[in-house]
Write an enzyme that holds these catalytic residues in place. Sequence first.
Site, mmCIF file in Angstrom:
data_model
loop_
_atom_site.group_PDB
_atom_site.id
_atom_site.type_symbol
_atom_site.label_atom_id
_atom_site.label_comp_id
_atom_site.label_asym_id
_atom_site.label_seq_id
_atom_site.Cartn_x
_atom_site.Cartn_y
_atom_site.Cartn_z
ATOM 1 N N LYS A 214 0.770 -1.216 -0.155
ATOM 2 C CA LYS A 214 0.084 -0.063 -0.013
ATOM 3 C C LYS A 214 0.804 1.314 0.147
ATOM 4 O O LYS A 214 0.525 2.250 -0.671
ATOM 5 C CB LYS A 214 -0.919 0.003 1.340
ATOM 6 C CG LYS A 214 -1.832 1.195 1.342
ATOM 7 C CD LYS A 214 -2.829 1.088 2.513
ATOM 8 C CE LYS A 214 -3.407 2.496 2.704
ATOM 9 N NZ LYS A 214 -4.356 2.594 3.833
ATOM 10 N N GLU A 220 10.420 -4.829 4.612
ATOM 11 C CA GLU A 220 10.502 -6.214 4.169
ATOM 12 C C GLU A 220 10.143 -6.239 2.671
ATOM 13 O O GLU A 220 10.847 -6.957 2.018
ATOM 14 C CB GLU A 220 9.247 -6.899 5.049
ATOM 15 C CG GLU A 220 9.742 -7.285 6.418
ATOM 16 C CD GLU A 220 9.205 -5.978 7.331
ATOM 17 O OE1 GLU A 220 8.993 -4.742 6.736
ATOM 18 O OE2 GLU A 220 9.125 -6.279 8.567
ATOM 19 N N GLY A 278 -4.829 -1.694 4.853
ATOM 20 C CA GLY A 278 -4.164 -2.659 4.249
ATOM 21 C C GLY A 278 -4.601 -4.099 4.653
ATOM 22 O O GLY A 278 -4.831 -4.963 3.773
ATOM 23 N N ARG A 279 -5.228 -4.415 6.035
ATOM 24 C CA ARG A 279 -5.826 -5.665 6.268
ATOM 25 C C ARG A 279 -7.201 -5.851 5.650
ATOM 26 O O ARG A 279 -7.995 -6.585 5.815
ATOM 27 C CB ARG A 279 -5.748 -5.796 7.902
ATOM 28 C CG ARG A 279 -6.619 -4.635 8.513
ATOM 29 C CD ARG A 279 -6.096 -4.663 10.169
ATOM 30 N NE ARG A 279 -6.503 -3.217 10.617
ATOM 31 C CZ ARG A 279 -5.910 -2.167 10.914
ATOM 32 N NH1 ARG A 279 -4.843 -1.948 10.182
ATOM 33 N NH2 ARG A 279 -6.488 -1.074 11.612
ATOM 34 N N GLU A 364 -5.042 -6.288 14.624
ATOM 35 C CA GLU A 364 -4.322 -4.780 14.462
ATOM 36 C C GLU A 364 -5.673 -3.734 14.452
ATOM 37 O O GLU A 364 -5.259 -2.685 14.612
ATOM 38 C CB GLU A 364 -3.632 -4.893 13.044
ATOM 39 C CG GLU A 364 -2.540 -4.053 12.575
ATOM 40 C CD GLU A 364 -1.921 -4.115 11.311
ATOM 41 O OE1 GLU A 364 -2.491 -3.988 10.156
ATOM 42 O OE2 GLU A 364 -0.647 -4.431 11.468
ATOM 43 N N HIS A 395 -6.533 -32.775 18.091
ATOM 44 C CA HIS A 395 -5.566 -33.491 18.485
ATOM 45 C C HIS A 395 -4.191 -32.730 19.231
ATOM 46 O O HIS A 395 -3.115 -33.301 19.239
ATOM 47 C CB HIS A 395 -4.936 -34.680 17.361
ATOM 48 C CG HIS A 395 -6.014 -35.431 17.093
ATOM 49 N ND1 HIS A 395 -6.305 -36.773 17.567
ATOM 50 C CD2 HIS A 395 -7.026 -35.362 15.958
ATOM 51 C CE1 HIS A 395 -7.191 -37.352 17.063
ATOM 52 N NE2 HIS A 395 -7.679 -36.523 16.238
ATOM 53 N N LYS A 519 9.564 -0.443 14.208
ATOM 54 C CA LYS A 519 9.883 -0.401 12.850
ATOM 55 C C LYS A 519 11.086 0.764 12.896
ATOM 56 O O LYS A 519 12.087 0.622 12.455
ATOM 57 C CB LYS A 519 8.946 0.115 11.824
ATOM 58 C CG LYS A 519 8.010 -0.895 11.450
ATOM 59 C CD LYS A 519 6.724 0.030 10.376
ATOM 60 C CE LYS A 519 5.857 -0.960 10.065
ATOM 61 N NZ LYS A 519 4.691 -0.062 9.205
#
Length: 555
Positions: A214, A220, A278-279, A364, A395, A519
């Site tokens: 975005k 990253e 973004g999400r 977030e 399990h 960051k």
Amino acid sequence: MSEAPVDATSTEAWSRLTKLADGFSPDLRAWFADDPERVTRLGFGAADLHVDLSKSLLDDDVLAALLALADDVGVTTRRDEMFAGRHINVTEDRAVLHTALRLPADAHLVVDGQDVVAEVHDVLRRVYAFADQVRSGAWTGVTGQRIRTVVNIGIGGSDLGPVMAYEALAPYRTLPDGGAGPECRFISNIDPTDAATTLAGLDPATTLFIVSSKTFGTLETLTNARLCKAWLLDGLSGEDAAEAVRKHFVAVSTALDKVEAFGIDPENAFGFWDWVGGRYSMDSAIGTSLAVAVGPERFAEMLAGFHAMDEHFRTTEPPRNVPLLMGMLNVWYANFLGAQSHAVLPYSQLLHRFPAYLQQLTMESNGKGVRWDGSDVTTTTGEVFWGEPGTNGQHAFYQLIHQGTRLIPADFIAFANPAYPLRDGETDVHELFLANFFAQTRALAFGKTADEVRAEGTTEAIVPARVFTGDRPTVSIMAPALTPSVLGQLVALYEHITFTEGAVWGIDSFDQWGVELGKQLAQQVGPAIAGDEAALADQDASTRSLIAYYREHRE
Ligand code: F6P
């Protein structure tokens, strides 16, 4: 700062809920026995989803008080503000319009002087044309070969949605002739292992990268994009570099100037808008890798599914409004019954990344300690979401849900039809699978008493260990099949649940300042790791000692 939110804790409904929670002793066995209509009253439809809230810790008084609370804090007013494009993301002064990404082309919405629907569909048309070109082989790499693999480079919302949906819609990754579509891979982590292992075995001549960011400023993503560019140019060293990048790199971003500065042809860039968080962006151009994998038609079906759930949330009265009810139910568990976390348990291997996707969406969005006017929150906020597909989870961690001391509300998700109908001899394996889904929610709700355990001939000394208390709440969500449309509906359902909770807590569910400090510090610590003594001296004692350990052991 903006107008103060209503303080939920000061409302009459909150006081009522507090009283109801005091000494609350749910008894699902008795509630079901006494009320044959319970399942009907608490069973809801929302688009293609069937949602059963009957195994929730809800009685009529609690439900009425939760609906009163939603009314007192103005959930539906805020919902209407969101759909209308008001700037409800106050800390970033932005509209919140992911719902506009799935409006049909003939809808109208003008926000801040912008014809939002026209812009959305312009970009969609470009994304679809690109997807068709890659899928048909018309888009070739610099050597003239067709693209076999698409690698999405992105993180957070620019990764989790696309990868989750790519996995969920695996049976739909076909070409019109029935053949397999291009494979997609995803690089997100700045751990160099991610790029190295994802690129392993790929042929640069047939690989295309989509840099999804975005902001186009994420460390990253930009680092991984540079690594991939170097890998590409190294592998295609006989070719013209600029042309190679043009044919093998496209970008998705709101910052098209930065895309160009990175060296990607603006012709090969797909935009979106600052009013898409973004999400909340998997249904924007951020989903380009998915559109390539499943094709424009399936992508459009997914958008229609999102829209169907939006319409349900926007127009259904609160007592039957599923996202609103589920959001309020979560408030009941988190704020009044002390639940610390929330499990999401898809009985669908295809949804194996859905819990991870929901973690960003919900945590977030609602992990906030101040309200939208800058004042402190007045109650616990946010839910810790986690989960794994059934039956694997059974399990692993279900023991704690069944017999542990914590209250863990759980959403169970299942589909009537399997993607891959297989038989084990006479047995339909999907039925075996669903038997587990039905059995688990039943066991959690109704448990097993000491007398029932004894009746099985259990030795008295171990009776207590084999008792199940029951009254452990679940919501069952079912749909006919995991189609693109149903996937869109499910995601939109959780978006609106998240919205409802944020509205009650008075928080801005659309900013994410909490990710910034780490960051910033990473940038400061970088030089210290590389040997800058002054930067090292600026670190705290623990960080200095950890860096010393690293330097001593790094070969
Ligand atoms: O750091 C958090 C975050 O900003 C998320 O909200 C976002 O989804 C992710 O980083 C990636 O951001 P971008 O798409 O701008 O690269």
